[in-house]
Design a protein around this motif. Structure first.
Motif, PDB file in Angstrom:
ATOM      1  N   SER A 167      -1.701   2.197  -7.561  1.00  0.00           N
ATOM      2  CA  SER A 167      -3.175   2.809  -7.721  1.00  0.00           C
ATOM      3  C   SER A 167      -3.064   4.263  -8.406  1.00  0.00           C
ATOM      4  CB  SER A 167      -3.956   2.907  -6.591  1.00  0.00           C
ATOM      5  OG  SER A 167      -4.178   1.627  -6.032  1.00  0.00           O
ATOM      6  N   THR A 168      -2.041   4.859  -8.239  1.00  0.00           N
ATOM      7  CA  THR A 168      -1.790   6.409  -8.519  1.00  0.00           C
ATOM      8  C   THR A 168      -1.509   6.121 -10.049  1.00  0.00           C
ATOM      9  OG1 THR A 168      -1.036   7.250  -6.731  1.00  0.00           O
ATOM     10  CG2 THR A 168      -0.336   8.256  -8.786  1.00  0.00           C
ATOM     11  N   LEU A 169      -0.617   5.052 -10.450  1.00  0.00           N
ATOM     12  CA  LEU A 169      -0.171   4.857 -11.980  1.00  0.00           C
ATOM     13  C   LEU A 169      -1.533   4.494 -12.575  1.00  0.00           C
ATOM     14  CD1 LEU A 169       1.839   4.079 -14.059  1.00  0.00           C
ATOM     15  CD2 LEU A 169       2.381   2.069 -13.093  1.00  0.00           C
ATOM     16  N   THR A 187      -2.716  -5.338  -7.872  1.00  0.00           N
ATOM     17  CA  THR A 187      -3.006  -5.996  -6.951  1.00  0.00           C
ATOM     18  C   THR A 187      -1.739  -6.303  -5.512  1.00  0.00           C
ATOM     19  OG1 THR A 187      -3.791  -8.393  -6.109  1.00  0.00           O
ATOM     20  CG2 THR A 187      -2.236  -8.218  -7.818  1.00  0.00           C
ATOM     21  N   HIS A 188      -2.128  -6.882  -4.662  1.00  0.00           N
ATOM     22  CA  HIS A 188      -0.838  -6.929  -3.523  1.00  0.00           C
ATOM     23  C   HIS A 188      -0.788  -8.566  -3.593  1.00  0.00           C
ATOM     24  CE1 HIS A 188      -4.282  -6.784  -1.007  1.00  0.00           C
ATOM     25  NE2 HIS A 188      -3.834  -7.635  -0.609  1.00  0.00           N
ATOM     26  N   ASP A 189      -1.755  -9.206  -4.286  1.00  0.00           N
ATOM     27  CA  ASP A 189      -1.886 -10.519  -3.981  1.00  0.00           C
ATOM     28  C   ASP A 189      -0.937 -11.348  -5.188  1.00  0.00           C
ATOM     29  OD1 ASP A 189      -2.381 -13.679  -3.939  1.00  0.00           O
ATOM     30  OD2 ASP A 189      -4.610 -12.911  -3.226  1.00  0.00           O
ATOM     31  N   LYS A 209       7.798   0.289  -5.724  1.00  0.00           N
ATOM     32  CA  LYS A 209       7.969   0.673  -4.138  1.00  0.00           C
ATOM     33  C   LYS A 209       8.404   2.074  -4.300  1.00  0.00           C
ATOM     34  CE  LYS A 209      11.323  -0.411  -0.372  1.00  0.00           C
ATOM     35  NZ  LYS A 209      10.381   0.217   0.605  1.00  0.00           N
ATOM     36  N   ASP A 210       7.632   2.742  -3.253  1.00  0.00           N
ATOM     37  CA  ASP A 210       7.965   4.142  -3.080  1.00  0.00           C
ATOM     38  C   ASP A 210       7.681   4.950  -4.489  1.00  0.00           C
ATOM     39  OD1 ASP A 210       8.322   4.009  -0.408  1.00  0.00           O
ATOM     40  OD2 ASP A 210      10.550   3.542  -0.798  1.00  0.00           O
ATOM     41  N   SER A 218       0.953  -1.090   0.103  1.00  0.00           N
ATOM     42  CA  SER A 218      -0.098  -0.020   0.052  1.00  0.00           C
ATOM     43  C   SER A 218       0.821   1.336  -0.059  1.00  0.00           C
ATOM     44  CB  SER A 218      -0.887   0.261   1.165  1.00  0.00           C
ATOM     45  OG  SER A 218      -1.501  -1.094   1.546  1.00  0.00           O
ATOM     46  N   GLY A 219       0.486   2.336  -0.787  1.00  0.00           N
ATOM     47  CA  GLY A 219       1.282   3.428  -0.916  1.00  0.00           C
ATOM     48  C   GLY A 219       2.352   3.417  -1.941  1.00  0.00           C
TER      49      GLY A 219
END
Lengths: 259, 225
Positions: free
Chosen positions: A47-49, A210-212, A227-228, A42-43
């Motif tokens: 999602s921004t992309l 997804t994070h899955d 990441k970041d 998360s973060g």
């Protein structure tokens, strides 16, 4: 399967929120029929992309070039607004994590599917209803539920309805934001099976955030790890998962609990 | 069909103090059409690592691996995907499938991806499942609930349902009874006789003797610890 151009070519996409980096300098090509996964915590900017690509957010820099049916590759960000909206209703689809964001909760299931058809000019009530019924069947929602509102559906059914609403116009590119998030694992499996089948039958290209990792392993051909706000690793899905090169990807892969 | 030249592999474990494991150096081998080459060497010598680099799920740190003319070192994902679709087949030790998908569809899928219609693909899938003694009553069920040996046979069915010109086999006869082992060995022989280039790991010595035309010892490619 692959034409002369990538279906989607993202170049140097950058978005900041004030001093904070949303995503920076993201570039990739997506070819017809390919499914790309974007993972990260998360973060991490995934999602921004996705929102920048889909036109829900305006990026600070970069280009999103889509191979349009009529006039070949064009930068979507430079398109006039009406044209971009038309694209979003026809060739593009967006499946939100929360079905409430992608459905009209006050409108019947059939209406939700039919509305998108009407948005591209369908006017014949009987045909719209027939097509809506057909799509409810494809996403395994019983035809007798056609007049019920999504609020009366379970979470998994709502998600399947959202997929039907999005795919009824035969899009070529689907953006999905955590499509299986928040669902029971048994419901997730059903949804995965459904998405896998639809992607193949319709020859869709998709970008799935997804994070899955299990979801991307089964659905995505390619994988991008963020990441970041930066892409730290990308490649063939099983190569990234089986032989991760970046410290963060190694951590991500080794943190998955085995059942 | 498979050409491995001067291949090196190392793993950098960033989360374990950045330890660097040099596991392979100077690996070289060649597999031609109609050959079945068995990889031998002690456990940990790098048989699986080499197989994975050829399949494309391990990155190649140095050297070159070409499969049917396609260079895998630094290949774009879509080139590897295209290679796997029609040219490079693989039988792994583990079956990885979307839960809930019926066995018949799991086996027919590689053909569907190649554009074959559902009826024809499922007829072929059924034929190979029958040959591997998976009873028809199991076909509509997901293989995730099957026994180890049944899952292995579903995996093999999937790996032989299309006549891939290049085949990688990772312990194809493990966990099979004598009858099914014989079926698998004859499938391998048939593939070899139709001209497929096969590279495999067989711990089963009898199987190795029966199907392999040549053995390659990978111990020489291992980097001394």
């Amino acid at each position: 399967m692959s034409g002369a151009h990538p279906l989607l070519s993202v170049q140097g996409l950058t978005k900041s929120y004030g001093a904070r980096r949303g995503c920076a300098d993201v570039s990739f090509d997506l070819w017809p029929g390919e499914v790309m996964g974007i993972v990260g915590e998360s973060g991490s900017g995934k999602s921004t992309l996705l929102s920048c690509m889909a036109g829900n957010l305006t990026p600070d820099a970069g280009a999103v070039v889509f191979d349009t049916r009529t006039s070949g590759p064009r930068d979507v960000l430079a398109m006039p607004e009406p044209e971009r909206r038309m694209l979003a209703r026809t060739d593009w689809a967006f499946v939100h994590q929360n079905p409430r964001d992608g459905l009209r909760m006050g409108v019947s299931a059939g209406g939700n599917v039919g509305e998108r058809l009407m948005g591209v000019g369908a006017r014949h009530y009987g045909q719209i209803r027939a097509q809506a019924t057909d799509w409810l069947g494809r996403v395994e929602i019983a035809a007798e539920r056609i007049d019920d509102r999504p609020a009366q559906f379970s979470g998994g059914m709502q998600q399947r309805l959202q997929i039907a609403r999005n795919l009824v116009t035969g899009p070529r590119l689907v953006f999905m934001d955590e499509p299986t998030g928040g669902l029971d694992v048994s419901v997730q499996a059903r949804l995965l099976d459904l998405m896998r089948g639809l992607v193949r039958q319709m020859g869709l290209s998709a970008v799935i955030v997804t994070h899955d990792l299990a979801v991307v392993r089964l659905l995505a051909d390619r994988l991008m790890v963020m990441k970041d706000g930066l892409v730290v690793e990308e490649g063939l899905t099983d190569q990234v998962l089986d032989d991760p090169q970046h410290a963060y990807t190694q951590l991500l892969v080794s943190s998955v609990l085995q059942v | 069909m498979i050409t491995v030249r001067d291949v090196a592999k190392r793993f950098t474990l960033h989360n374990q103090g950045g330890a660097v494991l040099e596991v392979m150096d100077g690996a070289a081998l060649e597999v031609g059409a109609g050959e079945c080459v068995g990889l031998v060497g002690a456990s940990g010598a790098g048989k699986s690592t080499l197989m994975r680099m050829i399949w494309g799920n391990y990155r190649i740190d140095a050297g070159s691996i070409r499969v049917a003319g396609v260079e895998l070192a630094g290949a774009a994902p879509r080139d590897v995907i295209a290679l796997r679709r029609g040219t490079l087949g693989h039988v792994s030790q583990f079956l990885r499938v979307v839960p809930r998908v019926p066995t018949l569809e799991v086996v027919a899928e590689p053909l569907r991806v190649l554009g074959m219609d559902a009826t024809e693909a499922e007829t072929r899938a059924g034929a190979i499942l029958s040959r591997l003694n998976i009873p028809e009553r199991l076909w509509p069920l997901s293989p995730t609930t099957f026994s180890g040996g049944e899952q292995q046979r579903v995996n093999i069915a999937r790996g032989f349902v299309h006549p891939w010109p290049v085949l990688l086999l990772d312990e194809p006869t493990a966990s099979l009874d004598a009858g099914n082992r014989a079926v698998v060995l004859s499938l391998i022989e048939e593939a070899r006789n139709r001209g497929a280039a096969i590279l495999g790991i067989f711990h089963d010595e009898g199987a190795r003797t029966q199907v392999c035309t040549r053995l390659v010892d990978v111990s020489g490619f291992a980097v001394a610890a």
